[in-house]
Motif scaffolding. Sequence first.
Motif, PDB file in Angstrom:
ATOM      1  N   LEU A  56     -21.672   3.041  54.808  1.00 33.66           N
ATOM      2  CA  LEU A  56     -22.166   4.867  54.519  1.00 33.66           C
ATOM      3  C   LEU A  56     -21.919   5.104  55.654  1.00 33.66           C
ATOM      4  O   LEU A  56     -21.746   6.143  56.354  1.00 33.66           O
ATOM      5  N   ALA A  57     -22.713   4.447  56.865  1.00 33.22           N
ATOM      6  CA  ALA A  57     -22.902   5.054  58.050  1.00 33.22           C
ATOM      7  C   ALA A  57     -21.701   4.717  59.546  1.00 33.22           C
ATOM      8  O   ALA A  57     -21.301   4.973  60.686  1.00 33.22           O
ATOM      9  N   GLU A  58     -20.904   3.581  58.868  1.00 32.33           N
ATOM     10  CA  GLU A  58     -19.388   3.422  60.155  1.00 32.33           C
ATOM     11  C   GLU A  58     -19.066   4.304  60.064  1.00 32.33           C
ATOM     12  O   GLU A  58     -18.365   5.599  59.588  1.00 32.33           O
ATOM     13  N   PRO A  59     -18.453   4.180  61.512  1.00 29.68           N
ATOM     14  CA  PRO A  59     -17.911   5.710  62.340  1.00 29.68           C
ATOM     15  C   PRO A  59     -16.794   5.872  61.792  1.00 29.68           C
ATOM     16  O   PRO A  59     -15.954   6.943  61.754  1.00 29.68           O
ATOM     17  N   SER A  60     -16.227   5.252  61.206  1.00 33.10           N
ATOM     18  CA  SER A  60     -14.472   5.172  60.563  1.00 33.10           C
ATOM     19  C   SER A  60     -14.568   6.517  59.510  1.00 33.10           C
ATOM     20  O   SER A  60     -13.932   7.445  58.940  1.00 33.10           O
ATOM     21  N   LEU A  61     -15.652   6.573  58.705  1.00 25.90           N
ATOM     22  CA  LEU A  61     -15.958   7.610  57.306  1.00 25.90           C
ATOM     23  C   LEU A  61     -16.261   8.612  58.569  1.00 25.90           C
ATOM     24  O   LEU A  61     -16.535   9.650  57.088  1.00 25.90           O
ATOM     25  N   ASN A  62     -17.318   8.331  59.384  1.00 24.79           N
ATOM     26  CA  ASN A  62     -17.721  10.008  59.800  1.00 24.79           C
ATOM     27  C   ASN A  62     -16.171  10.478  60.066  1.00 24.79           C
ATOM     28  O   ASN A  62     -16.667  11.811  59.767  1.00 24.79           O
ATOM     29  N   GLU A  63     -15.654   9.980  60.514  1.00 25.08           N
ATOM     30  CA  GLU A  63     -14.274  10.489  60.679  1.00 25.08           C
ATOM     31  C   GLU A  63     -13.652  11.775  60.016  1.00 25.08           C
ATOM     32  O   GLU A  63     -12.209  12.967  60.068  1.00 25.08           O
ATOM     33  N   ALA A  64     -13.789  11.070  58.586  1.00 30.13           N
ATOM     34  CA  ALA A  64     -12.590  11.251  57.069  1.00 30.13           C
ATOM     35  C   ALA A  64     -13.516  12.501  56.612  1.00 30.13           C
ATOM     36  O   ALA A  64     -14.739  12.497  56.413  1.00 30.13           O
ATOM     37  N   ALA A  65     -12.509  13.422  56.335  1.00 28.10           N
ATOM     38  CA  ALA A  65     -13.443  14.475  55.634  1.00 28.10           C
ATOM     39  C   ALA A  65     -12.909  14.625  54.388  1.00 28.10           C
ATOM     40  O   ALA A  65     -13.634  15.143  53.365  1.00 28.10           O
ATOM     41  N   GLU A  66     -12.675  13.635  53.744  1.00 26.12           N
ATOM     42  CA  GLU A  66     -12.672  13.259  52.126  1.00 26.12           C
ATOM     43  C   GLU A  66     -13.074  11.812  51.651  1.00 26.12           C
ATOM     44  O   GLU A  66     -12.439  11.234  52.693  1.00 26.12           O
TER      45      GLU A  66
ATOM     46  N   LEU B 140     -30.822   3.942  41.256  1.00 23.98           N
ATOM     47  CA  LEU B 140     -31.102   5.397  41.373  1.00 23.98           C
ATOM     48  C   LEU B 140     -31.258   5.626  43.349  1.00 23.98           C
ATOM     49  O   LEU B 140     -30.112   6.654  44.066  1.00 23.98           O
ATOM     50  N   ALA B 141     -31.409   4.363  43.828  1.00 27.73           N
ATOM     51  CA  ALA B 141     -31.988   4.194  45.124  1.00 27.73           C
ATOM     52  C   ALA B 141     -30.126   4.647  45.984  1.00 27.73           C
ATOM     53  O   ALA B 141     -30.216   5.186  47.061  1.00 27.73           O
ATOM     54  N   CYS B 142     -29.045   3.596  45.751  1.00 25.38           N
ATOM     55  CA  CYS B 142     -28.102   3.378  45.940  1.00 25.38           C
ATOM     56  C   CYS B 142     -27.246   4.695  46.037  1.00 25.38           C
ATOM     57  O   CYS B 142     -25.941   6.145  46.447  1.00 25.38           O
ATOM     58  N   ALA B 143     -27.431   5.796  44.765  1.00 27.26           N
ATOM     59  CA  ALA B 143     -27.394   7.102  44.213  1.00 27.26           C
ATOM     60  C   ALA B 143     -27.704   7.599  45.709  1.00 27.26           C
ATOM     61  O   ALA B 143     -26.722   8.807  46.200  1.00 27.26           O
ATOM     62  N   TYR B 144     -28.840   7.504  45.515  1.00 31.61           N
ATOM     63  CA  TYR B 144     -29.456   8.964  46.277  1.00 31.61           C
ATOM     64  C   TYR B 144     -28.713   8.528  47.796  1.00 31.61           C
ATOM     65  O   TYR B 144     -28.533   9.740  48.827  1.00 31.61           O
ATOM     66  N   ALA B 145     -28.333   6.991  48.053  1.00 29.23           N
ATOM     67  CA  ALA B 145     -27.840   6.747  49.235  1.00 29.23           C
ATOM     68  C   ALA B 145     -26.744   7.684  49.798  1.00 29.23           C
ATOM     69  O   ALA B 145     -25.670   8.329  51.373  1.00 29.23           O
ATOM     70  N   LEU B 146     -25.816   7.591  48.531  1.00 29.85           N
ATOM     71  CA  LEU B 146     -24.343   7.842  48.702  1.00 29.85           C
ATOM     72  C   LEU B 146     -24.550   9.364  49.088  1.00 29.85           C
ATOM     73  O   LEU B 146     -23.822   9.894  49.500  1.00 29.85           O
ATOM     74  N   LEU B 147     -25.737   9.904  48.133  1.00 26.69           N
ATOM     75  CA  LEU B 147     -25.939  11.209  48.313  1.00 26.69           C
ATOM     76  C   LEU B 147     -26.192  11.900  49.961  1.00 26.69           C
ATOM     77  O   LEU B 147     -25.373  13.148  50.692  1.00 26.69           O
ATOM     78  N   ARG B 148     -27.012  10.972  50.797  1.00 26.29           N
ATOM     79  CA  ARG B 148     -27.417  11.161  51.396  1.00 26.29           C
ATOM     80  C   ARG B 148     -25.831  11.430  53.232  1.00 26.29           C
ATOM     81  O   ARG B 148     -26.012  12.422  53.186  1.00 26.29           O
ATOM     82  N   ALA B 149     -25.192  10.421  52.869  1.00 22.50           N
ATOM     83  CA  ALA B 149     -24.354  10.133  53.495  1.00 22.50           C
ATOM     84  C   ALA B 149     -23.620  11.424  53.898  1.00 22.50           C
ATOM     85  O   ALA B 149     -22.859  11.590  54.428  1.00 22.50           O
ATOM     86  N   ALA B 150     -22.978  11.827  52.365  1.00 17.91           N
ATOM     87  CA  ALA B 150     -21.871  12.727  52.137  1.00 17.91           C
ATOM     88  C   ALA B 150     -22.506  14.198  52.840  1.00 17.91           C
ATOM     89  O   ALA B 150     -21.942  15.044  52.589  1.00 17.91           O
ATOM     90  N   THR B 151     -24.161  14.377  52.891  1.00 14.64           N
ATOM     91  CA  THR B 151     -24.674  15.518  52.706  1.00 14.64           C
ATOM     92  C   THR B 151     -25.071  15.752  53.681  1.00 14.64           C
ATOM     93  O   THR B 151     -25.388  16.784  55.009  1.00 14.64           O
ATOM     94  N   LEU B 152     -25.620  15.207  54.703  1.00 15.90           N
ATOM     95  CA  LEU B 152     -26.287  14.664  56.251  1.00 15.90           C
ATOM     96  C   LEU B 152     -25.434  14.473  57.066  1.00 15.90           C
ATOM     97  O   LEU B 152     -25.310  14.831  58.418  1.00 15.90           O
ATOM     98  N   ARG B 153     -24.127  14.459  57.242  1.00 11.84           N
ATOM     99  CA  ARG B 153     -22.953  14.599  57.910  1.00 11.84           C
ATOM    100  C   ARG B 153     -23.342  16.119  58.769  1.00 11.84           C
ATOM    101  O   ARG B 153     -23.068  16.857  58.302  1.00 11.84           O
ATOM    102  N   PRO B 154     -22.573  16.750  60.181  1.00 11.91           N
ATOM    103  CA  PRO B 154     -22.696  17.570  60.463  1.00 11.91           C
ATOM    104  C   PRO B 154     -21.899  18.853  59.803  1.00 11.91           C
ATOM    105  O   PRO B 154     -21.585  19.753  59.589  1.00 11.91           O
ATOM    106  N   GLU B 155     -20.348  17.966  59.358  1.00 13.43           N
ATOM    107  CA  GLU B 155     -19.055  18.587  58.401  1.00 13.43           C
ATOM    108  C   GLU B 155     -19.217  17.569  57.186  1.00 13.43           C
ATOM    109  O   GLU B 155     -19.463  16.506  57.554  1.00 13.43           O
ATOM    110  N   GLN B 156     -19.650  18.353  55.792  1.00 16.52           N
ATOM    111  CA  GLN B 156     -19.890  17.569  54.957  1.00 16.52           C
ATOM    112  C   GLN B 156     -18.060  17.076  54.488  1.00 16.52           C
ATOM    113  O   GLN B 156     -17.366  18.030  54.683  1.00 16.52           O
ATOM    114  N   ALA B 157     -18.477  15.658  53.572  1.00 18.30           N
ATOM    115  CA  ALA B 157     -16.714  15.111  53.198  1.00 18.30           C
ATOM    116  C   ALA B 157     -17.168  15.610  51.889  1.00 18.30           C
ATOM    117  O   ALA B 157     -18.357  16.098  51.114  1.00 18.30           O
TER     118      ALA B 157
END
Length: 114
Positions: A45-55, A68-85
């Motif tokens: 989820l931290a791959e640079p290519s994902l940071n460039e994707a808006a969707e 649940l830990a994996c679900a939280y990781a997905l949530l964090r990755a989607a919401t902690l970016r400068p622009e949310q995907a």
Amino acid sequence: MATHPGSTPSAGPTMTVAVIEGPRATLVLAGDLRAENLRELEQLLAEPSLNEAAEWHVDMSDATRLDLACAYALLRAATLRPEQAVLTIHGARRSVQRTLRHAGLDAVAVIDGR
């Protein structure tokens, strides 16, 4: 185990960034995703290519279980970016949907189940 296009998946869960087309990334999460897979999932989820994707379109049609830990990781990755995907989860089984909702992903994602 995290895999990349062109590699052969192992017997464990499969986590891949399958396609990146412009602003859209397609992730595939399959198998039994447990806490012991958390580090690999976070790396994916931290791959640079994902940071460039808006969707983000996440195919979970072959995910048999989601910790649940994996679900939280997905949530964090989607919401902690400068622009949310914009996050859409496709094909999740009911048990996986429950875990996603329990983690709060339904507040930031569209969850299309089976």
